[in-house]
Design an enzyme around this catalytic site. Structure first.
Site, mmCIF file in Angstrom:
data_model
loop_
_atom_site.group_PDB
_atom_site.id
_atom_site.type_symbol
_atom_site.label_atom_id
_atom_site.label_comp_id
_atom_site.label_asym_id
_atom_site.label_seq_id
_atom_site.Cartn_x
_atom_site.Cartn_y
_atom_site.Cartn_z
ATOM 1 N N VAL A 1 0.823 -1.467 -0.095
ATOM 2 C CA VAL A 1 0.075 -0.021 -0.094
ATOM 3 C C VAL A 1 0.758 1.224 0.061
ATOM 4 O O VAL A 1 0.229 2.450 0.144
ATOM 5 C CB VAL A 1 -0.876 0.091 1.111
ATOM 6 N N LYS A 2 2.353 1.075 0.036
ATOM 7 C CA LYS A 2 3.095 2.318 -0.037
ATOM 8 C C LYS A 2 3.379 3.211 -1.302
ATOM 9 O O LYS A 2 2.769 2.424 -2.195
ATOM 10 C CB LYS A 2 4.354 1.950 0.709
#
Length: 415
Positions: A196-197
């Site tokens: 999710v980064k």
């Protein structure tokens, strides 16, 4: 309409890099990892960078590198993901949690109050991508009173001569501080490349070293690359070259290296980061602020000021004068519109394991206050204008409905 919270950015460039790795016949640590490390150095201006398989494993390795052990203390904010504390515990040391400031980052005054002769390191967390007040923290650590408390127990500790400053930069790749990359503010900065980064390798992380001049960064890089491969002095790529089969184990290391097939994803993304991916996130965050600022219930997040700019990893919407239960009801209403949101973070003292260990959320009132009114909104490059308009409408509708219900309840209570 359905809006995901944070899907990975996968375009043709990413696919091409991964296919190239697969076709090369080499998918574990090799040339792609080396190239990604060089790109991280280029982006952050760090002295060196070491890719690993997660932020957590990278943090454990660096605490071990510094000699953190049982009986030692590491100061961390109570408002963070559990890995910030668990990496300390995995080294046998004690996480000393302190409260945060209103910008969600660790409170430097609380740090000073928590420092003892057992303190070996501080892990400051760049929440949502917003850098901590590093100048204030560094001035504190270099002050004579704090230095006099430092009791070195290892070679690296004696060499540094003070408390180690680590940046938990899981959210903040691309953030700036005083006009420079925020990554160079600390002795050690550790990024997360989780799915999710802002930049992802599926799972992964990267350690940036910016130690004082008496450290040999090339020497430290070589040591850490060996340590991250079970202490083995030759990686598989080197051994695959003819005549290099013989190896040795030099240290009691960890097995936390990043594979090439994962590095390929991040390599394609980091090449587009400054010009495409990061500006796209900033555009969305600016739009959210522009619209929500006309509502009295909106608490603007820290995005940019004279010294800092966020990486726009998370948009932490905060709503004035609501309870945790009311926040949860707002989330349910937003989700009913098909918009997935999140909360960053549940303070660690509220989680079962940490409560059993003796931490109490009552000791961290601002951490609870900020958590209770926070909702993390979708913010990623593939969100269209239509998508963001839909998110905004869903949020306003949900908040206004909650405020209306609150007023009705108050009236009924008075009557």
């Amino acid at each position: 309409m359905n809006i995901s919270f944070s899907p990975p950015f996968i375009d043709q460039n990413v696919i091409n890099e991964v296919v190239d790795s697969l076709k090369s016949g080499w998918i574990t640590s090799g040339p792609k990892v080396k190239e990604l490390e060089k790109e991280v150095i280029r982006l952050t201006k760090s002295k060196t960078a070491i890719c690993v398989n997660s932020w957590t494993s990278g943090a454990i390795m660096m605490l071990k590198w510094f000699g953190v052990k049982e009986g030692d203390e590491v100061i961390i904010p109570a408002y963070s993901y559990s890995a910030t504390a668990l990496c300390v515990m995995h080294c046998g040391a004690t996480p000393v949690m302190v409260d945060i400031s209103d910008d969600l980052t660790i409170d430097p005054q609380r740090i000073r109050q928590a420092i003892t002769s057992k303190t070996k390191a501080i892990i400051a967390v760049d929440i949502a991508g917003w850098p901590c007040d590093y100048n204030m923290i560094k001035a504190l650590l270099k002050g004579p009173k704090v230095r006099s408390l430092f009791v070195p127990d290892s070679e690296k500790q004696r060499k540094l001569g003070r408390i180690l400053l680590i940046s938990d930069a899981a959210h903040s790749i691309g953030a700036t501080y005083m006009g420079h990359s925020a990554a160079v503010c600390c002795d050690i900065t550790i990024f997360s490349f989780h799915a999710v980064k802002n930049i992802t390798t599926g799972e992964g992380g990267c350690i940036c070293l910016n130690l004082p001049g008496n450290f040999d960064h090339e020497e430290e890089y070589d040591f850490l690359k060996i340590f991250s491969l079970n202490g083995q002095n030759k990686d598989a790529y080197t051994k695959s070259k003819g005549g290099n089969w013989k190896y040795d184990i030099l240290y009691k290391g960890l097995k936390i290296n990043m594979p090439d097939v994962c590095a390929a994803i991040g390599l394609a993304q980091i090449k587009q980061y400054k010009n495409i991916l990061l500006p796209a996130r900033k555009t969305i965050a600016t739009k959210y602020c522009d619209v929500f600022s006309s509502y009295s219930w909106f608490i603007p997040p820290s995005l940019e000021d004279f010294t800092r700019e966020t990486s726009y990893h998370i948009f932490p919407l905060r709503i004035k004068n609501i309870t945790e239960a009311q926040r949860d009801q707002i989330i349910e209403e937003i989700v009913s519109h098909g918009v997935i949101v999140n909360v960053h973070f549940i303070p660690m003292p509220m989680l079962t394991y940490f409560k059993k260990t003796g931490y109490n959320i009552a000791d961290y009132p601002n951490s609870y206050k900020q958590y209770a009114c926070e909702i993390s909104l979708p913010i990623y490059p593939n969100l269209t204008n239509e998508d963001t308009d839909y998110v905004i409408d869903a949020v306003i509708s949900a908040v206004q409905l909650q405020l209306k219900n609150n007023k009705l309840q108050q009236l009924l209570h008075v009557e």
